[in-house]
Write an enzyme that holds these catalytic residues in place. Sequence first.
Site, mmCIF file in Angstrom:
data_model
loop_
_atom_site.group_PDB
_atom_site.id
_atom_site.type_symbol
_atom_site.label_atom_id
_atom_site.label_comp_id
_atom_site.label_asym_id
_atom_site.label_seq_id
_atom_site.Cartn_x
_atom_site.Cartn_y
_atom_site.Cartn_z
ATOM 1 N N THR A 182 0.804 -1.086 0.022
ATOM 2 C CA THR A 182 -0.004 0.153 -0.226
ATOM 3 C C THR A 182 0.239 1.235 0.162
ATOM 4 O OG1 THR A 182 -1.519 -1.597 1.230
ATOM 5 C CG2 THR A 182 -1.869 1.099 1.550
ATOM 6 N N ARG A 210 -12.352 -9.538 -1.543
ATOM 7 C CA ARG A 210 -12.137 -8.228 0.701
ATOM 8 C C ARG A 210 -11.349 -7.797 -0.029
ATOM 9 N NH1 ARG A 210 -6.457 -6.628 1.111
ATOM 10 N NH2 ARG A 210 -5.815 -7.911 4.043
ATOM 11 N N GLY A 212 -9.216 -4.622 2.903
ATOM 12 C CA GLY A 212 -8.811 -4.786 3.709
ATOM 13 C C GLY A 212 -8.675 -3.746 4.210
ATOM 14 N N ASP A 213 -7.218 -3.102 5.101
ATOM 15 C CA ASP A 213 -7.409 -2.531 6.323
ATOM 16 C C ASP A 213 -7.042 -0.849 5.486
ATOM 17 O OD1 ASP A 213 -5.000 -3.143 6.018
ATOM 18 O OD2 ASP A 213 -5.045 -1.252 6.577
ATOM 19 N N THR A 233 0.342 0.165 6.496
ATOM 20 C CA THR A 233 0.575 -0.943 5.438
ATOM 21 C C THR A 233 1.181 -2.429 6.120
ATOM 22 O OG1 THR A 233 1.995 -1.051 3.314
ATOM 23 C CG2 THR A 233 2.657 -0.183 5.213
ATOM 24 N N GLY A 234 0.277 -3.037 5.748
ATOM 25 C CA GLY A 234 0.005 -4.840 5.894
ATOM 26 C C GLY A 234 -0.178 -5.218 5.960
ATOM 27 N N GLY A 236 -3.281 -6.498 6.281
ATOM 28 C CA GLY A 236 -4.802 -5.999 6.658
ATOM 29 C C GLY A 236 -5.615 -6.412 7.698
#
Length: 349
Positions: A182, A210, A212-213, A233-234, A236
């Site tokens: 991200t 899906r 993510g965060d 980032t990572g 999520g």
Amino acid sequence: MSHPSPDSTSQSSWSLVIHGGSGQFERGRISAETDAGARAGLDRALAAGSDVLSAGGSAIDAVQAAILVLEDDPHFNAGHGSVYTYEGKIELDAAVMDGTHRAAGAIARAHHTKNPILLARKVMEDSPHVMLSGEGADRFSAESGLTQVENDYFGTPERLRQLEEMKAKTSGWFDIDMKYGTVGAVARDAHGHVAAGTSTGGLTGKRYGRIGDSPLIGAGTYADDRSCAVSATGAGEFFIRVGVAHEICTRIRMKAEARAEFLAHEAERSGAALDEAARTRLLATALSADEVQEIVDAVMAEMVDLGGTGGIIYLTPWGHQGYAFRTPGMYRGMASSDGARSVAIYGDE
């Protein structure tokens, strides 16, 4: 890796922190060409955001300017250069938040907006909603006059190769190494306002719609003038479960307010009369850079304890800025009104 930076409480100063994802970024695993290209992209993003802030522009405009550069750069997983879903399509997520009034906008699973961060801001400013998704987000984007592109504009041959490599391994639901992360930015303008933004193509091989965060306010993106601005980032799913961005901001706010209240009480006990300006100064100096970093590290540790990995960037309205990541490396950069400017990739930088 954690790196606090010296704090500054001058209301005429500004600062900017950006990231381009965290993951298995190690010397020897990244080609010299990719290393140089990523650093150049980060530097251009810093320049774009810095130009806004140095001219007296707002934090939210600086965040947008920096992320636009990263979305247009195929070295990063946002906009052009985004990763493919398992089905071979590209679905884009983004969010922005202005700490002044905690206004926020987000989009998930958009398919045709050339710069998703612009669509997230449109949601924030021109709709009664905070988050739009899928076909609705696409329709709103077109009706708002944003530049539309075919979905294959976002992909690159390298991203397609990464999908095929992931499918060949058949080792999990998606790219568990999270090598292609991200992008995000946090900014503090000369008026002391903060803002945050995040944009992503998600995870290589993601399935079933899906999300993510990144577009979830409070998980991967959050900004509050009372405490902090954060972009993550990572992994999520783990950032969502902890509510990492909001948790960091809440802990900073609560500790700073409690400390300032204690100091004000002590001053009044000694006979000092504190006006509103004096109380504001107490709040601005209540926490040190190390204390802010300790809060960031504690929340990140909680996320890691659940099995997650990744990184965040942050800055406070009082001038503390930095990052924390729990991966070998993170594409990142910082700039400020004192002339400091840097970009980095690896954990030993």
